[in-house]
Enzyme design. Structure first.
Site, PDB file in Angstrom:
ATOM      1  N   HIS A  53       0.807  -1.215   0.000  1.00 34.91           N
ATOM      2  CA  HIS A  53       0.000   0.000   0.000  1.00 34.91           C
ATOM      3  C   HIS A  53       0.835   1.257   0.000  1.00 34.91           C
ATOM      4  CE1 HIS A  53      -2.482  -3.304   0.779  1.00 34.91           C
ATOM      5  NE2 HIS A  53      -3.431  -2.592   0.216  1.00 34.91           N
ATOM      6  N   CYS A  93      -9.130 -10.182 -10.650  1.00 36.12           N
ATOM      7  CA  CYS A  93      -8.717  -8.822 -10.300  1.00 36.12           C
ATOM      8  C   CYS A  93      -7.391  -8.783  -9.542  1.00 36.12           C
ATOM      9  CB  CYS A  93      -9.815  -8.093  -9.516  1.00 36.12           C
ATOM     10  SG  CYS A  93     -10.141  -8.812  -7.919  1.00 36.12           S
TER      11      CYS A  93
HETATM   12  C1  PEP Z   1      -6.135 -10.090  -4.434  1.00 34.43           C
HETATM   13  O1  PEP Z   1      -6.007 -10.670  -3.345  1.00 34.43           O
HETATM   14  O2  PEP Z   1      -5.763 -10.573  -5.521  1.00 34.43           O
HETATM   15  C2  PEP Z   1      -6.756  -8.753  -4.487  1.00 34.43           C
HETATM   16  C3  PEP Z   1      -7.104  -8.194  -5.617  1.00 34.43           C
HETATM   17  O3  PEP Z   1      -6.894  -8.112  -3.298  1.00 34.43           O
HETATM   18  P1  PEP Z   1      -5.701  -7.316  -2.576  1.00 34.43           P
HETATM   19  O4  PEP Z   1      -4.487  -7.386  -3.453  1.00 34.43           O
HETATM   20  O5  PEP Z   1      -6.173  -5.935  -2.356  1.00 34.43           O
HETATM   21  O6  PEP Z   1      -5.559  -8.117  -1.323  1.00 34.43           O
END
Ligand code: PEP
Ligand code: MG
Length: 753
Positions: free
Chosen positions: A373, A687
Site C-alpha cells: 500500500h 482482479c
Molecule cells: C487479491 O487478493 O488478488 C486482491 C485483488 O486483493 P488485494 O491485493 O487488495 O488483497
C-alpha cells in the site's frame, strides 16, 4: 429542534467550517467551548456538553458545557457504564430518554447544579474502534427529542470525532525526555529494489533521526526572543495551511484535516504557553521549544496505544517547523523536506502524503520492507522510492548528497561528480521518453477470432481515475475502499467516505463500478488503529472478519457507498475474504439492513446493488456451487488466492520462491471456480495481479475468463497480448497446463506456448 437539523448538518458537513472552528479558537478549551455553544444554538437546547475519554483512568471527564455549572468542568468524572453518559460510552450506542430521571441508570452529579433536564440525548464520539468521548444535549421539557434528532446528533459527533481526538490527546501531557544521539557510518553504492519509478537527487534527511536531533539541539544554534517566537508560531500556522491545501489537491481522499493535530497543538496552552513561559523566564526560544517538545515526545512515545504513539511524528514535525522558522534564514535547520531525499526505516501512507505535500524529491526505505500500500501511494504520488536492506543508512550525516534511481532500484550515497553526470543524463533521457505520446487502447480487447474480453480498472486512489478513463477502461472492476482509510490520520466518517465515493462514481459516468468493502488487516494496517497485534495477521481479524466484528464501521461504509451511487443504473458491492456461505449471508444481511434504514430515513441511495464476493480462499473452491446460488458475481483475487492455496506469505521475500501462480493446484482450482460460476451464469473476473501477467493470460482465456480488472497502466500491454491470441489455442494450452503434474511441468508448457 427538527427544523434546525438540516442547518446543523450542512454546517458540519463542510469541513472547511470545522477547520475554521479549530483555527479560530485561542486554545483547546476555547475550541471545545465554542463547539458546545454552536451545537446548543443550532439545536435550540439549553444544555450541551462534551465529555472526553481519559485513557489512563478509563473515565469520562466533562470538558466543556453550556447550561451546566462551568466549575464542574474537569471535576465531573465517570467510569464506563456509570450514569447515562457512561452507558453511552460503554455500549457505543446513543441514548435518548424522554424522562431521564426515571431511568435506573440516571445519576445526579451535584457539582453540575443540574436542573431537572428530563429530555436527555447523548451519542458516542468514536473514530473506528477508538473511544473519544460523548456529546450530550439536554432539555427541561419531557419527550423533547425525536428520532431525527438522534440522527442529527450522531452525524455531528461523527464530524467532530477527528478534531476531538486530537484535543483529547493534547489534554493529557506531562513527563520529560531526551532523544539520544546515534553513531554515523559511511556508505557508497547500495543495490535495492525499485518501489516507485523516477530519479531523485537531493540532500538527505533521515526521517526520525533528524527530528530527534532537532529536538535535542546544539548550543551553537540556540537563540530567539519572544517576538521571534511569536513570529515563528504565526509563520508555522501559515505554512501548515498551505500544506493542508496541497494535500487536499494531490490526494483529495486524504481530507483537508490531515494537519489537524498540528493546528491543535499550536492552540494548546500547555504546549505553546509553556514555551512562552520558559522564554519569559530567560531561556532562548529554541531551547524552550526543544524542552517542551521533548516532554511531549516522551509522553506520547511511552503510550501503549499505537494511535497515540503515532502522534510523536506530528509533535516532532511541528517542533521542527517552529525551530526552522526560528533559525536565521541562512541556516537550513528546518524540518521541511522540499527537494530532499528522505531516508526512513518505514513509512505509513499518511506520512508519505505529508512528504509529498512538501515536494520531497525521493525516498529510501532502509529496512528492507515495504507494504504494497505504501508502494501504491508512492507510485500514485509519483515519488521515486527504493527499498534497501541497509539500516546503517539511518545514521547518515544530515545533508549528505543522495541519488535515488527508482527505475532500477539503485541508491548512491555521496557520489562522485562523474556518477552525478551520468545519473542526470539518464534522467533527461527518461523524461524525453515519457513525453512521447502513446496510442490508447479500448476497454474491450478482442482475440483474433473476435472473442471479446472486457478490461476494467483496479482503482486505489482518486488520482488514478483519469488514467483509467484515458485508457478507455470498461468500468471499475475493483475499487479498493481501504485506501482512503490507509492514507488518513484517522477513520473517515460516513460523510467523508460518501464524498470520496461520489467522486469515484461520477468519474466513470454510466460505466459499471464495483466497490470492495473494507479490506483491512494483514499487511494493510492503520497507523491510528489500536486493533490488537496478532501473531498471524494474514490469518487473523482481516477484511470481512474485521468489518463483521466492527459493525458500526461496516455500516457507515455501506451507507456511504449506497448513498454515493444514488441515481446510478448499476452498482456492484463485493465482500473480500469470504470463507463460508454463512459469512456471505451475514455480510449481505448488514447490507440489506443498511438499505432498509436509508429508506426509513428518506435518504437517497442505490437500492438494487449487485452483491458479489472475492474468491481468495481455498474453502471457496469446494463450496463454489453454494456460493454461485447466493452471489450475483465473483472476482478472483489471485494475489491472496495463491497465498492461501499454497500457504505462502505474499509479502515475505524469504519464501518468494514458493509463491507460484503457476502451481498446478492453483490452476486446477481456478478452472473449477470459473466453470461453476459459468454453469450458474454468474459473471466472474480476475482482479489480482495474474490479470496483467501476459504469460498467464492465454491460460485464463482458455478456462473461460472474459473479464480482467487490472491497474490501468497495464491495459495497453494486455490489450495487445489478447489481440494476438486465438481462443481454441488458449483452451488447448489451458488443458495441457492443468494436466502437468508439477510446477516445472507447467513452466515447460508456458515456455512452449
Ligand atoms: C487479491 O487478493 O488478488 C486482491 C485483488 O486483493 P488485494 O491485493 O487488495 O488483497
Ligand atoms: Mg486480496
Amino acid at each position: 429542534m427538527t427544523g434546525k437539523r438540516q442547518d446543523l448538518l450542512n454546517m458540519l458537513c463542510d469541513l472547511s467550517d470545522l477547520s475554521a472552528l479549530v483555527t479560530g479558537s485561542e486554545n483547546i478549551e476555547n475550541f471545545l467551548q465554542r463547539t458546545v455553544v454552536l451545537v446548543s444554538e443550532h439545536l435550540g437546547t439549553p444544555v450541551c456538553s462534551i465529555y472526553l475519554h481519559d485513557e489512563t483512568a478509563d473515565e469520562l471527564v466533562l470538558k466543556a458545557t453550556v447550561g451546566l455549572n462551568p466549575e464542574a468542568v474537569d471535576r465531573v468524572r465517570m467510569g464506563p457504564g456509570q450514569g447515562l453518559v457512561g452507558t453511552v460510552m460503554a455500549s457505543r450506542k446513543p441514548v435518548c430518554e424522554g424522562r431521564a430521571s426515571k431511568n435506573p441508570r440516571f445519576r445526579y452529579f451535584p457539582e453540575t447544579d443540574e436542573l431537572p433536564y428530563e429530555s436527555f440525548l447523548a451519542v458516542p464520539i468514536q473514530k473506528g474502534v477508538v473511544k473519544i468521548g460523548v456529546l450530550v444535549v439536554q432539555h427541561t421539557e419531557p419527550d423533547y427529542f425525536e428520532t431525527t434528532d438522534v440522527t442529527a446528533l450522531k452525524a455531528t459527533g461523527a464530524q467532530l470525532a477527528a478534531v476531538l481526538e486530537n484535543a483529547r490527546l493534547l489534554m493529557d501531557l506531562q513527563r520529560m525526555c531526551r532523544i539520544p544521539e546515534r553513531p554515523v557510518c559511511n556508505l557508497g553504492f547500495i543495490k535495492g529494489q525499485r518501489v516507485s519509478g523516477g530519479f531523485a537527487r537531493g540532500r538527505a534527511t533521515v526521517w526520525g533521526k533528524s527530528h530527534a536531533q532537532l529536538v535535542a539541539g546544539s548550543r551553537e544554534s540556540e537563540g530567539g526572543t519572544m517576538a521571534d517566537f511569536r513570529r515563528a508560531t504565526a509563520r508555522t500556522a501559515d505554512q501548515l495551511d498551505v500544506l493542508q491545501q496541497r494535500c487536499a489537491e494531490r490526494l483529495p481522499e486524504s481530507a483537508s484535516l490531515i494537519f489537524a493535530a498540528h493546528f491543535m497543538m499550536l492552540k494548546d496552552p500547555k504546549f505553546i504557553d509553556s514555551m512562552a513561559a520558559k522564554i519569559e523566564a530567560g531561556l532562548p526560544a529554541t531551547r524552550a521549544v526543544r524542552e517542551v517538545a521533548g516532554k511531549y515526545i516522551d509522553l506520547f512515545a511511552d503510550s501503549p496505544h499505537p494511535y497515540i504513539r503515532e502522534k510523536v511524528g506530528d509533535i516532532e514535525d511541528l517542533a521542527g517547523r517552529l525551530l526552522g522558522n526560528l533559525a536565521p534564514p541562512s541556516t537550513d535547520d528546518s524540518q521541511d523536506s522540499t527537494g530532499r531525499v528522505v531516508v526512513a526505516r518505514a513509512l505509513y501512507p499518511s506520512e508519505l502524503l505529508k512528504l509529498s505535500a512538501e515536494s520531497v524529491a525521493g525516498i529510501v526505505l532502509a529496512n528492507g520492507g515495504v507494504t504494497a500500500h505504501v508502494a501504491i501511494v508512492a507510485r500514485s504520488l509519483k515519488i521515486p522510492m527504493v527499498v534497501v536492506q541497509c539500516p546503517e543508512l539511518l545514521h547518515l550525516p544530515p545533508d549528505t548528497l543522495v541519488l535515488v534511481d527508482g527505475e532500477v532500484g539503485n541508491v548512491y550515497v555521496d557520489p562522485s561528480a562523474d556518477i552525478v553526470d551520468r545519473f542526470d543524463a539518464r534522467n533527461r533521457a527518461r523524461q524525453q521518453v515519457a513525453a512521447r505520446p502513446t496510442s490508447m487502447p479500448a476497454g474491450t480487447a478482442r482475440t483474433t477470432d473476435g472473442t471479446a474480453v472486457d478490461l476494467l480498472a483496479n482503482i486505489n486512489l482518486l488520482g488514478e481515475l483519469p488514467l483509467a478513463r484515458r485508457m478507455g477502461a470498461a468500468g471499475i472492476g475493483l475499487y479498493r475502499t481501504e485506501f482512503p482509510f490507509l492514507i488518513r490520520p484517522s477513520f473517515p466518517s460516513e460523510t467523508e467516505q460518501y464524498l470520496v465515493y461520489r467522486k469515484v462514481v461520477s468519474a466513470m459516468g454510466d460505466r459499471p463500478v464495483v466497490f470492495r468493502t473494507l479490506d483491512l488487516g494483514g499487511e494493510k494496517t492503520l497507523a491510528y488503529s489500536d486493533a490488537a497485534k496478532e501473531a498471524n495477521p494474514e490469518l487473523g481479524l482481516r477484511s470481512i472478519r474485521f468489518t463483521l466484528a466492527y459493525r458500526d464501521i461496516f455500516e457507515q461504509q455501506l451507507r456511504a457507498i449506497l448513498r454515493a451511487a444514488a441515481g446510478r443504473e448499476s452498482l456492484g458491492i463485493m465482500f473480500p475474504l469470504i470463507s463460508s456461505p454463512d459469512d456471505f449471508l451475514r455480510a449481505r444481511q448488514v447490507l440489506n439492513d443498511c438499505m432498509d434504514r436509508l429508506e426509513a430515513e428518506g435518504l437517497d441511495h442505490h437500492d438494487h446493488p449487485a452483491i458479489g464476493m472475492m474468491v481468495e480462499l481455498p474453502a471457496v473452491v469446494e463450496t463454489m456451487a453454494e456460493f454461485a446460488a447466493l452471489a450475483d458475481f465473483f472476482a478472483i483475487g489471485t494475489n491472496d488466492f495463491v497465498q492461501y492455496m499454497l500457504g505462502v506469505d505474499r509479502g515475505n521475500k524469504r519464501v518468494a520462491d514458493y509463491y507460484r501462480p503457476e502451481h498446478p493446484a492453483v490452476l486446477r482450482a481456478l478452472e473449477r471456480v470459473v466453470r461453476i460460476a459459468g454453469a450458474h451464469d454468474k459473471p466472474i473476473s480476475i482482479c489480482g495481479e495474474m490479470g496483467h501477467d501476459t504469460a498467464m493470460i492465454p491460460f485464463l482465456l482458455g478456462i473461460g475468463i472474459r473479464r480482467l480488472s487490472l491497474d490501468p497502466q497495464f491495459m495497453p500491454g494486455v490489450n495487445q497480448c489478447i489481440a494476438g491470441l486465438e481462443i481454441n489455442r488458449c483452451r488447448n494450452h489451458a488443458l495441457e497446463m492443468m494436466a502437468a503434474g508439477s510446477i516445472a511441468g507447467v513452466q515447460k508448457c508456458l515456455a512452449g506456448f
